[in-house]
Design a protein around this motif. Structure first.
Motif, mmCIF file in Angstrom:
data_model
loop_
_atom_site.group_PDB
_atom_site.id
_atom_site.type_symbol
_atom_site.label_atom_id
_atom_site.label_comp_id
_atom_site.label_asym_id
_atom_site.label_seq_id
_atom_site.Cartn_x
_atom_site.Cartn_y
_atom_site.Cartn_z
ATOM 1 N N PRO A 156 96.045 10.891 33.442
ATOM 2 C CA PRO A 156 95.229 10.454 32.243
ATOM 3 C C PRO A 156 93.867 9.841 32.775
ATOM 4 C CG PRO A 156 97.448 9.786 31.680
ATOM 5 C CD PRO A 156 97.396 9.617 33.255
ATOM 6 N N CYS A 157 92.716 10.361 32.335
ATOM 7 C CA CYS A 157 91.760 9.724 32.562
ATOM 8 C C CYS A 157 91.107 9.154 31.013
ATOM 9 C CB CYS A 157 90.554 10.363 33.096
ATOM 10 S SG CYS A 157 89.333 9.696 33.217
ATOM 11 N N SER A 158 91.079 7.375 30.559
ATOM 12 C CA SER A 158 91.511 7.770 29.061
ATOM 13 C C SER A 158 89.810 6.768 28.971
ATOM 14 C CB SER A 158 92.607 6.813 28.945
ATOM 15 O OG SER A 158 93.598 7.556 28.593
ATOM 16 N N ARG A 159 89.639 7.228 27.544
ATOM 17 C CA ARG A 159 88.265 6.098 26.942
ATOM 18 C C ARG A 159 88.907 4.764 26.504
ATOM 19 N NH1 ARG A 159 83.558 8.966 25.287
ATOM 20 N NH2 ARG A 159 82.915 7.517 24.354
ATOM 21 N N ILE A 160 88.388 3.764 27.655
ATOM 22 C CA ILE A 160 88.861 2.419 26.659
ATOM 23 C C ILE A 160 88.782 2.704 25.293
ATOM 24 C CG2 ILE A 160 88.293 -0.292 27.643
ATOM 25 C CD1 ILE A 160 88.033 1.271 30.438
ATOM 26 N N PRO A 285 91.860 14.499 38.067
ATOM 27 C CA PRO A 285 91.510 13.498 39.275
ATOM 28 C C PRO A 285 90.167 12.488 38.648
ATOM 29 C CG PRO A 285 91.314 15.652 39.688
ATOM 30 C CD PRO A 285 92.352 16.079 38.338
ATOM 31 N N PRO A 286 89.236 12.032 39.462
ATOM 32 C CA PRO A 286 88.173 10.869 39.110
ATOM 33 C C PRO A 286 86.975 12.273 39.077
ATOM 34 C CG PRO A 286 89.649 9.984 40.945
ATOM 35 C CD PRO A 286 90.005 11.211 40.574
ATOM 36 N N SER A 287 86.731 13.164 39.038
ATOM 37 C CA SER A 287 86.033 14.306 39.253
ATOM 38 C C SER A 287 84.883 14.240 37.968
ATOM 39 C CB SER A 287 86.093 15.466 39.434
ATOM 40 O OG SER A 287 87.110 15.934 39.224
ATOM 41 N N ALA A 288 86.084 14.841 36.882
ATOM 42 C CA ALA A 288 84.764 14.337 35.438
ATOM 43 C C ALA A 288 84.678 12.991 35.680
ATOM 44 C CB ALA A 288 86.137 15.084 34.366
ATOM 45 N N TRP A 289 85.037 11.938 36.020
ATOM 46 C CA TRP A 289 84.369 10.820 35.696
ATOM 47 C C TRP A 289 83.241 11.163 36.681
ATOM 48 C CZ3 TRP A 289 84.379 7.964 40.425
ATOM 49 C CH2 TRP A 289 83.375 6.247 39.614
ATOM 50 N N ALA A 290 82.826 11.098 37.683
ATOM 51 C CA ALA A 290 82.129 11.517 38.318
ATOM 52 C C ALA A 290 81.125 12.220 38.494
ATOM 53 C CB ALA A 290 82.673 11.676 40.350
ATOM 54 N N VAL A 291 81.252 13.274 37.578
ATOM 55 C CA VAL A 291 80.421 13.824 37.080
ATOM 56 C C VAL A 291 79.406 13.286 35.910
ATOM 57 C CG1 VAL A 291 80.086 16.095 35.550
ATOM 58 C CG2 VAL A 291 81.193 16.703 37.968
ATOM 59 N N PRO A 297 76.317 8.305 32.465
ATOM 60 C CA PRO A 297 76.606 6.966 32.757
ATOM 61 C C PRO A 297 77.595 6.444 31.534
ATOM 62 C CG PRO A 297 74.202 7.375 32.777
ATOM 63 C CD PRO A 297 74.711 8.850 32.160
ATOM 64 N N GLN A 298 76.963 6.209 29.911
ATOM 65 C CA GLN A 298 77.179 6.015 29.324
ATOM 66 C C GLN A 298 79.256 6.492 29.280
ATOM 67 O OE1 GLN A 298 75.201 8.174 28.683
ATOM 68 N NE2 GLN A 298 75.822 9.930 26.807
ATOM 69 N N VAL A 299 79.698 7.487 29.268
ATOM 70 C CA VAL A 299 80.679 7.779 28.849
ATOM 71 C C VAL A 299 81.592 7.407 30.493
ATOM 72 C CG1 VAL A 299 82.025 9.805 29.229
ATOM 73 C CG2 VAL A 299 79.993 9.684 27.737
ATOM 74 N N ALA A 300 80.862 6.808 31.485
ATOM 75 C CA ALA A 300 81.804 7.167 32.517
ATOM 76 C C ALA A 300 81.695 5.578 32.581
ATOM 77 C CB ALA A 300 80.658 7.031 34.118
ATOM 78 N N GLU A 301 81.133 4.737 31.958
ATOM 79 C CA GLU A 301 81.294 2.835 31.940
ATOM 80 C C GLU A 301 82.409 3.274 31.254
ATOM 81 O OE1 GLU A 301 78.032 1.793 30.451
ATOM 82 O OE2 GLU A 301 76.652 2.062 32.096
ATOM 83 N N GLN A 302 83.016 3.880 30.736
ATOM 84 C CA GLN A 302 83.853 3.875 29.302
ATOM 85 C C GLN A 302 85.577 4.767 29.812
ATOM 86 O OE1 GLN A 302 84.403 1.617 26.792
ATOM 87 N NE2 GLN A 302 82.607 0.679 26.930
ATOM 88 N N CYS A 303 85.771 5.006 30.699
ATOM 89 C CA CYS A 303 86.516 5.885 31.333
ATOM 90 C C CYS A 303 87.276 5.426 32.836
ATOM 91 C CB CYS A 303 85.920 6.937 32.651
ATOM 92 S SG CYS A 303 85.346 7.997 31.757
ATOM 93 N N GLY A 381 87.384 -1.078 38.888
ATOM 94 C CA GLY A 381 88.844 -0.533 38.912
ATOM 95 C C GLY A 381 89.290 0.589 38.093
ATOM 96 N N THR A 382 87.796 1.378 38.087
ATOM 97 C CA THR A 382 88.554 2.634 37.312
ATOM 98 C C THR A 382 89.810 3.063 38.002
ATOM 99 O OG1 THR A 382 87.664 4.235 36.012
ATOM 100 C CG2 THR A 382 86.307 4.054 38.323
ATOM 101 N N LEU A 383 89.595 3.275 39.329
ATOM 102 C CA LEU A 383 90.433 4.188 40.314
ATOM 103 C C LEU A 383 91.655 3.617 40.193
ATOM 104 C CD1 LEU A 383 87.480 6.659 42.012
ATOM 105 C CD2 LEU A 383 88.901 7.098 39.450
ATOM 106 N N TYR A 384 91.565 2.287 40.561
ATOM 107 C CA TYR A 384 92.885 1.092 41.580
ATOM 108 C C TYR A 384 94.149 1.452 41.236
ATOM 109 C CZ TYR A 384 96.039 -2.049 42.527
ATOM 110 O OH TYR A 384 96.659 -2.752 43.305
ATOM 111 N N HIS A 385 94.468 2.366 39.559
ATOM 112 C CA HIS A 385 96.256 3.368 39.482
ATOM 113 C C HIS A 385 95.810 4.538 39.982
ATOM 114 C CE1 HIS A 385 97.950 -0.849 38.202
ATOM 115 N NE2 HIS A 385 96.892 -0.244 37.991
#
Lengths: 446, 303, 308
Positions: A156-160, A285-291, A297-303, A381-385
């Motif tokens: 899962p990739c969640s919005r904090i 996987p983190p591609s959505a976050w990378a895009v 960017p305002q979305v990525a910061e919360q992933c 640390g968004t990808l640590y896990h």
């Protein structure tokens, strides 16, 4: 003639140098690797991630005096699958071709055994997980080298912010960066409640139920977590069991909280749903976050990328490995093996991981602690896990442990997601199971 | 609703002269109104293609008014045209289409002449056969063709799979039947006296064809050429099934398979690519619209 | 090659003069001129079509002859019948709407002054000119679940969002809509040409007899256009029935198998799932239905032709 001799001598020297750094290559030594090599690699979804692979291959090519031609082939629209099928039929094509999940097993008889390379790599880089072994090793023969590029855990990739707001879950506290997860409460029950709350709040989970791999991988892990087996190792259809029914019931409940059109989602839909700011969670996987980092960017910061919720039979996460395979009709097998060895070294893998923003996941045990995952951000640390550093979840693939031929069809046709959709749309459960059973019988054709 | 407009126009027609002209005026207004609606429907996707191609990445990713461009940019076009891959697709498509046009016109004009005018044993059957070829879609043929190609390689060593020039061999199967059909229609409509006179004057059949038939049927030939080009430019299934390397792809398949990448947000470029890909047929059409239409209709009605 | 044929023909023509021989030579030349066409049709169309029939009778690994085993297998599957139904609904609905829209719009274009017609006709034919795979891409983006430009308008009008490609019914609608969008201009052009060929006197005569607009369409326009309507419907049925591009790009057959047609399903089964004989079997089902359509319409045309 003269130049050829020189290059050959040079090649020998290089091979020697390679062995000196710890990678012995008995099968390459003395072989004439120079010449031409064509490789078809998976076209990366993370912007600019192809660059690292290209650079590594160029370096190798210059050193070995091999002229390498690289094609990057996307898996969207089954392009990679079609390419593999075409080359297997035509008995000609790339010397190295990236093949994902079940393709190596489908082409088992056409692939060069990689046992020599794999023995060496396992010695250097550590063991591989059971899923890689199930998919890549058939009858004691390694069909390919698990590729760093493209292999992925689809957690899962969640919005904090949205999880906190709608469901009251602090995902960062559950999965703190740099520490072992404190996620004992993170179960299917919690997950369903969160899904409901987020749906009410207007930001549903974006979990697709189409027949492409993202969707199938997710439901595959859920089935495993319920212990739901459709076809056993021996190839018997055992679909009518309570575990399968439970898994489908779970999905029926979940789907009520998903966007209405998930049945048509492909691998890109969940990403778009996240990047557009509508989703509170997707399985990717983190591609959505990378895009998002690039375009929103305002979305990525919360992933925050984290682990799967646990089901009654354990905590399973979908793992989708790519393999680098060489056809047995390839004209330059020794050079191919030499390149694969080079690309699978720790230093090469680290470069690929870095270039892909942490997306790529080496399958070897010792290669899951690169700095990239700890340091990438924002948020830091968004990808640590993401690479499962604490072995907190069991990596799995949908339709296992069925025999490959059947499992591949279950996977490619998305039988599990189709079942979920049918059941959700109001078809009686037993009828759905009958339908699936009929489809699977069809896959047993010879 | 559309019929209602015609109704108001037509039902009261047999009245006094003045009211006829007033009704005509209303009919005209309604016609313009509905034509505008249909034009919006027909032109909306290409228009949307255009505006999306002018948007920067961030604007596409954000949820803003999709029908407006806030910060127009040509970046998508520039990125696309500086990519080697896209230019390769374009070049492959251009060479394939031009070659297919030449091959098709040579085969079909000559064959159509022989079928329409000269007749031989079985020529009527063949004409029907040409038509029946249409009933066998490419979607049926690509699987056996694929197996045939591996047979060719095994026996002659010539590799046909994964080469763009293979398309020059395959596309005529899609263009020749229609072009032959159009040309048979055109040639059949030319008065018999013309070629009889020429033959009596001692012209050979080939001279009759090149000096009389081709000039007279020129609009049809131009129309067939345009059709042929459009079909070759747009063909999707054969290249999708038979080519895989980036260097061997043609435009439609190149755009669909290499620009759409699952997770990457590429829609600006995809739309730019599609727009540029649609440009050659559109340009040809803009300049030769009358031939395009005349040939299409004449070929079909007379065949 | 054409030149060689021509010059040898010329050389021989100057020699003998017997009528019989001339006829014989004429047919030989004619045959040679049609030879490239014949070869092409036999090697690249007829043979592979026959080969497809052969393939459809082999087992999955193509090692054993199974007769009608593959057909038997298909007939027992619900998915197959679903696809038969969908292919038919898809083709019939799309063709009907294309024909109606083409007919109506052709009348509107014909209504306005001649000098403006060219411009309108030019604009309305654009969908037909753009390669289908590319225009379908823009539809795909218009229908996108997260970014649909249609839904944006709907939301602003206070209407609910529609999952264009997500629900079976809407997905079928969308596929048909795109198909109609691409194909209707072809009908428009054909009908416009046909309308122009209807003699004005017939309408005048009808008006004098006091015919209503409906009677004029029914008794004058439609009979005069009968041939062209038949021909365009035949063409469009063939193209629509064997369509691959639109479904492939727009939905790839989904959701579930709700928008699969023969062509896309054959591709899915034959190429993507590696079951070539079964794929060949599925695609063979396109032939008889098309053949029926063709004979039906062709017979109708010749019957009408002999009545006139």
């Amino acid at each position: 003639m003269v130049s050829r001799k020189v290059s050959r001598r040079r090649f020998m020297a290089n091979t020697a140098a390679l062995s000196a750094v710890g990678v012995a290559a008995p099968f390459v030594r003395g072989a004439y690797a120079a010449g031409k090599l064509s490789v078809g690699f998976w076209d990366h979804w993370v912007p600019n991630a192809n660059g690292a692979t290209e650079k590594l291959i160029k370096e190798w090519g210059e050193k070995e005096k091999v002229d390498v031609q690289i094609d990057f082939i996307t898996s969207q629209g089954n392009k990679l699958l079609l390419t593999t099928a075409a080359e297997g039929q035509a008995k000609s094509g790339h010397d190295i071709l990236a093949q994902n999940t079940f393709l190596p097993a489908r082409n088992a008889e056409l692939l060069v055994p990689m046992n020599d390379v794999m023995d060496q790599l396992i010695k250097d880089n550590g063991k591989v997980n059971a899923t890689v072994e199930y998919l890549g090793k058939v009858g004691g023969k390694w069909l390919g080298v698990p590729a760093t590029v493209g292999s992925q855990i689809k957690g899962p990739c969640s919005r904090i912010d949205l999880l906190k707001k709608h469901a009251g879950i602090d995902i960062q506290a559950m999965y703190p960066a740099g520490e072992a997860p404190k996620a004992d409460n993170w179960t299917f029950d919690t997950f369903l409640k969160a899904a409901e709350a987020c749906h009410k709040g207007g930001n549903p989970f974006g979990i697709g139920l189409g027949t492409t791999s993202d969707n199938v991988d997710t439901i595959g892990a859920v089935f495993h977590a319920f212990g739901a087996v459709m076809v056993n190792e021996k190839g018997d259809i055992v679909i009518k069991n309570d575990q399968v029914r439970q898994a489908l019931d779970f999905y029926k409940k979940l789907m009520a909280f998903l966007p209405p059109d998930v049945a048509a989602w492909d691998d890109a839909s969940n990403n778009k749903f996240l990047v557009s700011g509508q989703a509170s969670m997707i399985m990717n996987p983190p591609s959505a976050w990378a895009v998002a980092k690039r375009d929103a960017p305002q979305v990525a910061e919360q992933c925050w990328t984290h682990g799967f919720p646990a089901g009654p039979k354990g905590r399973y996460a979908p793992f989708l490995p790519f393999f680098w395979c060489t056809w047995n009709f390839s004209k330059n097998q020794s050079a191919a093996k030499s390149l694969l060895l080079y690309l699978s070294q720790s230093s090469s893998a680290e470069k690929m991981v870095a270039a892909s923003g942490g997306y790529d996941l080496p399958s070897f045990e010792k290669l899951t602690t690169f700095k990239t995952w700890a340091e990438e951000g924002p948020p830091k640390g968004t990808l640590y896990h993401y690479p499962n550093p604490h072995n907190h979840q069991i990596l799995s693939v949908a339709a296992a442990p069925a025999p490959h031929k059947i499992a591949e069809q279950i996977y490619n046709q998305g039988i599990q997601t189709q079942m979920a959709v049918r059941y959700f749309k109001g078809e009686p459960l037993e009828k759905t199971l009958d339908w699936a059973s009929g489809e699977i019988e069809g896959f047993m054709r010879n | 609703m559309a019929n209602a407009a015609v109704a108001t126009a037509g039902a009261v027609r047999p009245l006094r002269y003045g009211s006829i002209s007033r009704d005509r005026k209303w009919a005209l207004r309604w016609s313009y109104f509905f034509l505008t609606l249909f034009a919006i429907f027909f032109l909306m996707p290409p228009f949307y293609m255009l505006i999306t191609s002018l948007k920067p990445k961030e604007e596409i990713a954000a949820i803003t008014n999709p029908w407006w461009v806030y910060a127009p940019t040509l970046d998508n076009f520039i990125e696309l045209l500086t990519q080697n891959a896209y230019m390769t697709f374009f070049r492959n498509s251009a060479i394939v289409s031009v070659c297919v046009v030449i091959v098709t016109m040579l085969i079909s004009v000559i064959a159509a002449f022989s079928l329409a005018r000269m007749k031989f044993w079985g020529s009527a059957t063949l004409a029907t056969g040409v038509f029946l070829t249409y009933l066998i879609p490419d979607t049926l043929l690509f699987i056996p063709l694929f197996k045939m190609m591996s047979w060719v390689r095994d026996t002659t060593g010539i590799e046909l799979v994964n080469h763009w020039w293979t398309m020059i061999i395959l596309y005529p199967t899609l263009t020749v039947p229609f072009c032959t059909w159009i040309m048979i229609g055109y040639f059949a409509s030319i008065p018999k006296e013309l070629d009889e006179a020429a033959l009596i004057d001692g012209a050979t059949w080939m001279q009759t064809l090149t000096r009389i038939f081709i000039p007279v049927a020129l609009p049809g030939i131009i129309a067939a050429t345009i059709f042929c080009f459009t079909v070759s430019w747009a063909q999707f299934l054969y290249p999708l099934a038979f080519t895989t390397s980036t260097t061997e792809l043609v435009l439609p398949v190149g755009i669909v398979t290499t620009l759409i990448k699952g997770d990457v947000f590429n829609w600006g470029q995809i739309m730019a690519g599609a727009l540029l890909g649609a440009a050659p047929p559109l340009i040809i059409y803009a300049f030769l619209m009358d031939y395009y239409i005349a040939g299409l209709t004449a070929g079909a009605t007379k065949g | 090659m054409a030149d060689i044929v021509a010059s040898s023909a010329a050389a021989r023509a100057s020699g003998r003069t017997s009528l019989h021989k001339v006829m014989q030579r004429k047919s030989t030349i004619a045959f040679l001129m049609a030879l490239p066409l014949i070869l092409m049709i036999f090697i690249l169309v007829a043979y592979p079509a026959g080969y497809a029939i052969w393939l459809s009778m082999l087992n999955k690994s193509m090692t054993k002859f199974v007769g009608f085993g593959n057909f038997d297998f298909l007939f027992k599957r619900a998915t197959f019948w679903e696809i038969v139904l969908q292919s038919c609904i898809f083709a019939i609905t799309a063709v009907i709407f294309k024909a109606i829209i083409g007919f109506v719009v052709a009348h509107f274009v014909n209504n306005i002054p001649t000098k403006g017609q060219r411009k309108w006709r030019g604009m309305l034919l654009v969908p037909w000119v753009i390669p289908a795979a590319m225009s379908t891409l823009s539809w795909l983006w218009l229908f996108d679940p997260s970014y649909s430009a249609f839904n944006w308008i709907f939301v602003h009008l206070g209407l609910p969002k529609i999952s264009w490609l997500g629900e079976a019914g809407w997905a079928r609608f969308s596929v048909i809509l795109v198909n109609v969008w691409i194909g209707a201009p072809f009908f428009l052009i054909m009908y416009l040409a046909a309308l122009k060929s209807v003699p004005e006197q017939l309408y005048e005569a009808a008006s004098i007899d006091g015919a209503t607009w409906w009677q004029r369409i029914w008794f004058v326009t439609l009979p005069m256009m009968r041939n062209i309507i038949a021909i365009t419907i035949l063409f469009s049925t063939i193209v629509t029935f064997a369509n691959f591009d639109i479904v492939r790009v727009l939905t790839a057959g989904g959701p579930l198998t709700a928008t699969h047609v023969f062509a896309t399903w054959a591709f899915k089964v034959g190429i993507e799932s590696g079951d070539i004989p079964l794929g060949a079997t599925v695609s063979l089902f396109m032939v008889p239905i098309l053949a029926v359509a063709a004979t039906f319409i062709l017979r109708d045309i010749s019957k009408r032709g002999s009545e006139v």
